[in-house]
Design an enzyme around this catalytic site. Structure first.
Site, PDB file in Angstrom:
ATOM      1  N   GLU A  83      69.749  60.925  45.141  1.00 18.48           N
ATOM      2  CA  GLU A  83      69.145  62.250  45.007  1.00 18.48           C
ATOM      3  C   GLU A  83      68.944  62.801  46.420  1.00 18.48           C
ATOM      4  O   GLU A  83      68.349  62.130  47.260  1.00 18.48           O
ATOM      5  CB  GLU A  83      67.798  62.079  44.280  1.00 18.48           C
ATOM      6  CG  GLU A  83      67.145  63.363  43.886  1.00 18.48           C
ATOM      7  CD  GLU A  83      67.487  63.842  42.454  1.00 18.48           C
ATOM      8  OE1 GLU A  83      68.355  63.247  41.787  1.00 18.48           O
ATOM      9  OE2 GLU A  83      66.874  64.835  42.046  1.00 18.48           O
ATOM     10  N   ARG A 137      70.864  65.691  42.244  1.00 20.26           N
ATOM     11  CA  ARG A 137      71.629  64.467  42.037  1.00 20.26           C
ATOM     12  C   ARG A 137      72.891  64.542  42.889  1.00 20.26           C
ATOM     13  O   ARG A 137      73.580  65.566  42.893  1.00 20.26           O
ATOM     14  CB  ARG A 137      71.990  64.347  40.554  1.00 20.26           C
ATOM     15  CG  ARG A 137      72.643  63.037  40.157  1.00 20.26           C
ATOM     16  CD  ARG A 137      71.598  61.943  40.099  1.00 20.26           C
ATOM     17  NE  ARG A 137      72.126  60.687  39.627  1.00 20.26           N
ATOM     18  CZ  ARG A 137      71.893  60.180  38.416  1.00 20.26           C
ATOM     19  NH1 ARG A 137      71.187  60.834  37.540  1.00 20.26           N
ATOM     20  NH2 ARG A 137      72.369  58.993  38.086  1.00 20.26           N
ATOM     21  N   ARG A 165      72.515  58.292  28.338  1.00 10.84           N
ATOM     22  CA  ARG A 165      71.064  58.258  28.447  1.00 10.84           C
ATOM     23  C   ARG A 165      70.639  57.038  27.642  1.00 10.84           C
ATOM     24  O   ARG A 165      70.907  56.962  26.453  1.00 10.84           O
ATOM     25  CB  ARG A 165      70.477  59.530  27.835  1.00 10.84           C
ATOM     26  CG  ARG A 165      69.030  59.763  28.148  1.00 10.84           C
ATOM     27  CD  ARG A 165      68.543  61.033  27.492  1.00 10.84           C
ATOM     28  NE  ARG A 165      69.095  62.257  28.073  1.00 10.84           N
ATOM     29  CZ  ARG A 165      68.710  62.777  29.241  1.00 10.84           C
ATOM     30  NH1 ARG A 165      67.773  62.206  29.944  1.00 10.84           N
ATOM     31  NH2 ARG A 165      69.256  63.877  29.693  1.00 10.84           N
ATOM     32  N   LYS A 177      62.237  57.284  32.464  1.00 12.62           N
ATOM     33  CA  LYS A 177      61.461  58.079  33.418  1.00 12.62           C
ATOM     34  C   LYS A 177      60.028  58.255  32.925  1.00 12.62           C
ATOM     35  O   LYS A 177      59.768  58.272  31.717  1.00 12.62           O
ATOM     36  CB  LYS A 177      62.128  59.417  33.690  1.00 12.62           C
ATOM     37  CG  LYS A 177      62.441  60.219  32.464  1.00 12.62           C
ATOM     38  CD  LYS A 177      63.255  61.458  32.824  1.00 12.62           C
ATOM     39  CE  LYS A 177      63.652  62.182  31.554  1.00 12.62           C
ATOM     40  NZ  LYS A 177      64.398  63.388  31.746  1.00 12.62           N
ATOM     41  N   ARG A 195      75.855  66.647  39.742  1.00 13.80           N
ATOM     42  CA  ARG A 195      75.716  66.078  38.419  1.00 13.80           C
ATOM     43  C   ARG A 195      76.693  66.728  37.422  1.00 13.80           C
ATOM     44  O   ARG A 195      77.163  66.109  36.492  1.00 13.80           O
ATOM     45  CB  ARG A 195      74.262  66.316  37.986  1.00 13.80           C
ATOM     46  CG  ARG A 195      73.960  65.974  36.606  1.00 13.80           C
ATOM     47  CD  ARG A 195      72.533  66.347  36.312  1.00 13.80           C
ATOM     48  NE  ARG A 195      72.383  66.283  34.880  1.00 13.80           N
ATOM     49  CZ  ARG A 195      71.280  65.996  34.245  1.00 13.80           C
ATOM     50  NH1 ARG A 195      70.187  65.785  34.926  1.00 13.80           N
ATOM     51  NH2 ARG A 195      71.237  65.939  32.956  1.00 13.80           N
ATOM     52  N   PHE A 253      70.005  55.354  45.182  1.00 11.81           N
ATOM     53  CA  PHE A 253      69.437  54.406  44.217  1.00 11.81           C
ATOM     54  C   PHE A 253      70.481  53.599  43.461  1.00 11.81           C
ATOM     55  O   PHE A 253      70.117  52.731  42.681  1.00 11.81           O
ATOM     56  CB  PHE A 253      68.422  55.058  43.270  1.00 11.81           C
ATOM     57  CG  PHE A 253      68.887  56.311  42.568  1.00 11.81           C
ATOM     58  CD1 PHE A 253      69.840  56.245  41.581  1.00 11.81           C
ATOM     59  CD2 PHE A 253      68.331  57.547  42.902  1.00 11.81           C
ATOM     60  CE1 PHE A 253      70.248  57.392  40.926  1.00 11.81           C
ATOM     61  CE2 PHE A 253      68.738  58.708  42.255  1.00 11.81           C
ATOM     62  CZ  PHE A 253      69.714  58.625  41.261  1.00 11.81           C
ATOM     63  N   LYS A 279      60.685  58.776  41.613  1.00 14.61           N
ATOM     64  CA  LYS A 279      61.568  59.770  40.999  1.00 14.61           C
ATOM     65  C   LYS A 279      61.580  61.002  41.903  1.00 14.61           C
ATOM     66  O   LYS A 279      60.650  61.805  41.894  1.00 14.61           O
ATOM     67  CB  LYS A 279      61.087  60.137  39.587  1.00 14.61           C
ATOM     68  CG  LYS A 279      62.029  61.105  38.887  1.00 14.61           C
ATOM     69  CD  LYS A 279      61.571  61.414  37.473  1.00 14.61           C
ATOM     70  CE  LYS A 279      62.620  62.157  36.679  1.00 14.61           C
ATOM     71  NZ  LYS A 279      63.090  63.389  37.293  1.00 14.61           N
ATOM     72  N   GLU A 338      61.102  52.878  40.583  1.00 18.21           N
ATOM     73  CA  GLU A 338      61.566  53.594  41.776  1.00 18.21           C
ATOM     74  C   GLU A 338      60.916  54.972  41.791  1.00 18.21           C
ATOM     75  O   GLU A 338      60.666  55.544  40.723  1.00 18.21           O
ATOM     76  CB  GLU A 338      63.090  53.769  41.736  1.00 18.21           C
ATOM     77  CG  GLU A 338      63.849  52.458  41.839  1.00 18.21           C
ATOM     78  CD  GLU A 338      65.373  52.670  41.845  1.00 18.21           C
ATOM     79  OE1 GLU A 338      65.827  53.815  41.633  1.00 18.21           O
ATOM     80  OE2 GLU A 338      66.083  51.685  42.050  1.00 18.21           O
TER      81      GLU A 338
HETATM   82  P1  AMP Z   1      65.323  64.480  34.516  1.00 20.27           P
HETATM   83  O1  AMP Z   1      66.102  65.434  35.349  1.00 20.27           O
HETATM   84  O2  AMP Z   1      63.896  64.840  34.320  1.00 20.27           O
HETATM   85  O3  AMP Z   1      66.057  64.109  33.239  1.00 20.27           O
HETATM   86  O4  AMP Z   1      65.253  63.091  35.312  1.00 20.27           O
HETATM   87  C1  AMP Z   1      66.362  62.333  35.645  1.00 20.27           C
HETATM   88  C2  AMP Z   1      66.813  62.674  37.047  1.00 20.27           C
HETATM   89  O5  AMP Z   1      65.901  62.159  38.027  1.00 20.27           O
HETATM   90  C3  AMP Z   1      68.099  62.030  37.426  1.00 20.27           C
HETATM   91  O6  AMP Z   1      69.212  62.733  36.930  1.00 20.27           O
HETATM   92  C4  AMP Z   1      68.069  62.058  38.948  1.00 20.27           C
HETATM   93  O7  AMP Z   1      68.623  63.272  39.402  1.00 20.27           O
HETATM   94  C5  AMP Z   1      66.585  62.071  39.270  1.00 20.27           C
HETATM   95  N1  AMP Z   1      66.118  60.887  40.003  1.00 20.27           N
HETATM   96  C6  AMP Z   1      65.259  60.926  41.041  1.00 20.27           C
HETATM   97  N2  AMP Z   1      64.981  59.719  41.509  1.00 20.27           N
HETATM   98  C7  AMP Z   1      65.678  58.834  40.759  1.00 20.27           C
HETATM   99  C8  AMP Z   1      65.798  57.419  40.766  1.00 20.27           C
HETATM  100  N3  AMP Z   1      65.127  56.653  41.635  1.00 20.27           N
HETATM  101  N4  AMP Z   1      66.609  56.860  39.843  1.00 20.27           N
HETATM  102  C9  AMP Z   1      67.281  57.626  38.943  1.00 20.27           C
HETATM  103  N5  AMP Z   1      67.205  58.968  38.890  1.00 20.27           N
HETATM  104  C10 AMP Z   1      66.411  59.576  39.787  1.00 20.27           C
END
Ligand code: AMP
Length: 582
Positions: free
Chosen positions: A300, A255, A418, A424, A270, A341, A250, A248
């Site tokens: 998001e 959030r 997690r 990711k 979040r 999502f 990102k 998907e």
């Molecule tokens: P990070 O903030 O780098 O840990 O990345 C995770 C965050 O990406 C999640 O907490 C979401 O806020 C965001 N995110 C964006 N698109 C998606 C998606 N398609 N699925 C899950 N998380 C997503």
């Protein structure tokens, strides 16, 4: 339970520098609570209810000073003088109570339940005359308290009770006191779907594990969102997830949890904070277009250019966030779209154990893309070339990369965790040190020369979820503008501790310790093995930890709590990823 027992234990918790001692004091406090357990666990957190219920004391330090002056027969000036000397209103209240030497008006000691009820009355008093009402309640508490009691009562009201026990620490202690280790995971899951420590405590005290087992997502109650692991390449992801994977986009936004029940809609961040008022357009569009009895969706929210449809960077959302006034006009200027999502609940049925692919299907059946709601763009594939093209396109379309999602029947929604069901992958991960990190400030070193009067460096820590300790990881001295640099002493003035806080694990001793609360995003050059730092100590190399070289401040993350910081396990993963690139 007498409140003086609570104050005594709070004092012990405050003075210990050893984490084991801290948890054992906590355990004995919980053990003795009896019917007061629920109220006690809230008070340990310095609260009256979970944050999302929005209960606030609504009384300023100034008014407390005024009440103290009235009740103790001193002038406001004198009280303020004492406050400046102590740097803490709690200690000030205790000293004043000591000095009036008048026996408490009631002869029996205060009970915990009485204090809790009075604090609730104080918070709930509103409308005309409420300022006086609040001051009267506080003055009564002052007169009826012993010095140590009023110290902690005052700190609770001022939001400054810092005992160093996170909800997860209390949960662990509750499990030891009232349940068995084998239920720890069930209890944790229940808490992640319904983060109300008082509720869980009450059920555990009744040994009602059945009800706990049945706790799931509940519309209008925020849940802890699911998080993703990282991997270094698409091939690693394919291998880890057994090849058929959903990728998907990102999105780089905020959030967003959207809940609906009956005609009520609530949005949470979040951090479990209710932010409904910041999204009037999203809320009214949802009301107009969708007719569910109840639903919970996860996604998001991203700002976009209404003329071109192009996605804006995340910073544009922060501009809109917190703008209480004129939001309608601003929201037209910077509209938001929520990319959905996931779905956790629909019309009374929990979907968290329904596999990801089916949850996505349910989303597709119920949502057609419109101006405010779209489903996350995705590709299900095992063709490297196709996936790489999709990844490139995600960047072109203004995203940070992709989140890979496990498509097997085991792919449930794991609140607050997690795990490897979501992974990711960002472009940065191809660089040597993949990602920035969100670290907690645990201390500071005094500045010299040009930085005299400010701090020369901050001691930064990661969060070890297993031991619930903050582990030192780097000394941060660059990346600060002068403005930020010279504002740090004030920012930290109320977080200073005269000894190492019990939940901090550090061999390095800074000039001043801080209660771990402030989170900063840091970019570094390399993670190395170091005998000086305690992050992941003896995990990679015996008698050594991990350290970050050449750290630089990216920004202060006031949207993150200390427990949301980068974990020690994530740092170990980043270290391994970095080694692989080399
Ligand atoms: P990070 O903030 O780098 O840990 O990345 C995770 C965050 O990406 C999640 O907490 C979401 O806020 C965001 N995110 C964006 N698109 C998606 C998606 N398609 N699925 C899950 N998380 C997503």
């Amino acid at each position: 339970m007498q409140f003086s027992e609570v104050s005594k234990k709070f004092m012990e918790m405050e003075t210990t520098t050893k984490r084991l001692e801290l948890t054992s004091i906590l355990g004995s406090l919980l053990d003795g609570a009896g019917d007061d357990l629920k109220e006690l666990v809230y008070l340990i957190q310095g609260k009256l209810a979970p944050d999302y219920e929005g209960i606030e004391f609504g009384i300023s330090g100034k008014l407390i000073v005024k009440s103290l002056a009235n009740a103790s027969g001193q002038t406001e000036e004198e009280v303020n003088k004492l406050f400046s000397k102590n740097g803490d209103l709690g200690t000030t209240a205790a000293e004043l109570r000591e000095n009036i030497r008048q026996a408490p008006l009631v002869s029996e000691d205060l009970t915990l339940h009485y204090v809790y009820t009075k604090l609730l009355d104080l918070a709930n008093s509103s409308g005309p005359g409420s300022v006086k009402g609040k001051m009267d309640i506080y003055s009564d508490l002052f007169m009826n308290s012993k010095p140590d009691d009023i110290k902690y009562i005052t700190r609770i009201i001022m939001g400054k009770l810092r005992l160093g026990v996170a909800d997860s620490t209390i949960l662990d202690s509750l499990v030891s006191a009232f349940s068995e280790k084998k239920y720890a995971e069930i209890i944790d899951t229940a808490y992640n779907f319904h983060p109300d420590i008082g509720l869980i405590a009450t059920l555990l005290e009744k040994r009602d594990i059945k009800t706990i087992e049945n706790i799931g997502p509940e519309p209008l109650v925020p849940f802890k969102v699911m998080l993703a692991e990282r991997l270094k390449s698409i091939d690693d992801i394919r291998e880890k997830m057994n090849h058929m994977v959903a990728y998907e986009y990102k999105y780089d936004g905020l959030r967003t949890e959207l809940h609906k029940k009956g005609d009520k809609i609530k949005i949470f961040s979040r951090g479990l904070e209710e932010t409904t008022d910041n999204f009037p357009d999203i809320v009214s569009n949802f009301k107009k277009n969708y007719n569910f009895d109840s639903i919970i969706i996860d996604g998001e929210s991203v700002p976009y250019n209404p003329e071109t449809g192009e996605l804006f960077p995340f910073q544009m959302v922060s501009k809109r966030r917190g703008r209480k006034y004129g939001l309608d006009e601003k929201s037209l200027e910077i509209p938001l779209v929520m990319f959905i999502f996931d779905i956790l609940e629909l019309n009374g049925k929990s979907l968290v154990n329904t596999p990801y692919q089916e949850r996505r299907k349910i989303l597709e059946e119920n949502f057609k893309d419109n101006e405010y709601f779209r489903l996350a763009t995705r590709l299900v594939s095992d063709d490297s070339e196709e996936i790489n093209k999709f990844f490139e396109k995600s960047i072109e379309d203004g995203c940070e990369g992709v989140v890979a999602k496990n498509t097997s029947s085991e792919s449930v929604y794991r609140a607050g965790a997690r795990g490897w069901l979501w992974i990711k992958f960002k472009r940065d991960y191809q660089k040597e040190l993949a990602d920035s990190m969100d670290l907690v400030v645990i201390g500071a070193f005094n500045g010299h020369g040009r930085r005299a009067g400010a701090y020369g460096a901050l001691l930064m820590a990661s969060y070890n979820e297993e031991t619930q300790e903050y582990e030192s990881f780097t000394k941060l001295g660059t990346g600060f503008s002068d403005e930020v640099l010279f504002s740090l002493p004030k920012m930290f003035s109320e977080l200073k501790e005269d000894h190492k806080p019990a939940m901090v694990n550090s061999k390095m001793i800074p000039d001043v310790w801080f209660y771990p609360q402030i989170v900063m995003e840091i970019q570094g050059a390399e993670i190395t093995v170091s005998p000086i730092h305690t992050c992941a100590y003896s995990k990679i190399e015996k008698d050594s930890g991990l350290a970050l070289r050449f750290p630089r401040l990216v920004k202060i993350r006031d949207d993150k709590k200390a427990e949301d910081a980068t974990t020690t396990n994530e740092i170990i993963e980043l270290y391994k990823m970095q080694k692989k690139t080399k």
